[in-house]
Design an enzyme around this catalytic site. Sequence first.
Site, short mmCIF file in Angstrom:
data_model
loop_
_atom_site.label_atom_id
_atom_site.label_comp_id
_atom_site.label_asym_id
_atom_site.label_seq_id
_atom_site.Cartn_x
_atom_site.Cartn_y
_atom_site.Cartn_z
CG ASP A 8 10.47 -19.36 -17.60
OD1 ASP A 8 9.51 -19.04 -18.33
OD2 ASP A 8 11.62 -18.76 -17.34
CB SER A 9 12.03 -19.14 -21.89
OG SER A 9 12.14 -18.16 -21.03
CB CYS A 33 7.52 -11.74 -18.28
SG CYS A 33 9.10 -12.61 -18.35
CB CYS A 75 6.90 -19.59 -19.73
SG CYS A 75 7.43 -18.60 -21.09
CD GLU A 87 17.45 -16.88 -18.03
OE1 GLU A 87 18.38 -17.55 -18.10
OE2 GLU A 87 16.33 -17.09 -17.69
CG HIS A 113 12.70 -14.29 -16.90
ND1 HIS A 113 11.90 -15.15 -17.53
CD2 HIS A 113 13.89 -14.64 -16.59
CE1 HIS A 113 12.85 -16.11 -17.99
NE2 HIS A 113 13.96 -15.84 -17.67
#
Length: 268
Positions: free
Chosen positions: A10-11, A187, A73, A154, A189
């Site tokens: 993932d990012s 997403c 992702c 994050e 996240h």
Amino acid sequence: MDNRPIGIFDSGLGGLTCIPFLIEEFPEEKMVYFGDTKRTPYGGKDISTIINYSTQITDFLVQSGVKMVIIACNTVSAISFDSLRAKHPGIPIIGIIKSAAEKTAGLCSHDNRIGVIGTKATVKSGIYDRFLKNIDSELNVHSLACPAFVPLIEEGITESEIMDLTIKYYLDDFIAANGIDTVVLGCTHYALIQKNIERLFPGIRIVNPSQEIISRIRRELAERELFAENSDFVNTFYASDLSEVFTGMIDRIFENTDVHVKFKSFEI
Ligand code: DGL
């Protein structure tokens, strides 16, 4: 039987939301995870940058000897899936969007109002809309980019008033104006704020792609006879910036298990 680990990326830490489902469903499988925490978020970046970054990571995972690559992702799945598959035809590469779209279409009828939330790149790509309408052209799909979510997540800011206000900022009007009853967390996240969304919008049905991808992985492992047995590989979590939020989240995922993990910093 194939004891090589599964690669997953993932990012940043969003893809970690797949891990609890993975270890519950496939306790024998081992994994190599890469989170590009130094360069996250990807969602507002140019298409060529997203392709470039995700190619570097996929190359790294393939060189590490994984048997399969899971793109945990939505942004990368939306933008780079075809080019990653073209570059690595010899290895199964699984995107996260198709299984989520199939699940959503299975749950919804024409009376439902589906709200897909994701990064700017995912929403601009229109991929959920396309996949859903391919299954059923009459489905009602609305999409919204929520770019402020990923930086907060994050930073580990999830259980907080700031996050709740940010959720309301994006979703209050979107849900009310479109009569949304089903929200797709487009997403990875956003799975980390699923509870906040459920609390703030009681009664809303939520589809979590990090969970839905499991059935797709099972099918792929079975068809290619790739299931592992008794591998002694230690699950390895790479990050381009080994932040405390990243390692802390992994520690929490594995805290009540006897699974061994190791962390490695790797600048790609
Ligand atoms: N977690 C990612 C996704 O599913 C990307 C977030 C970002 O880097 O913007 O889209």
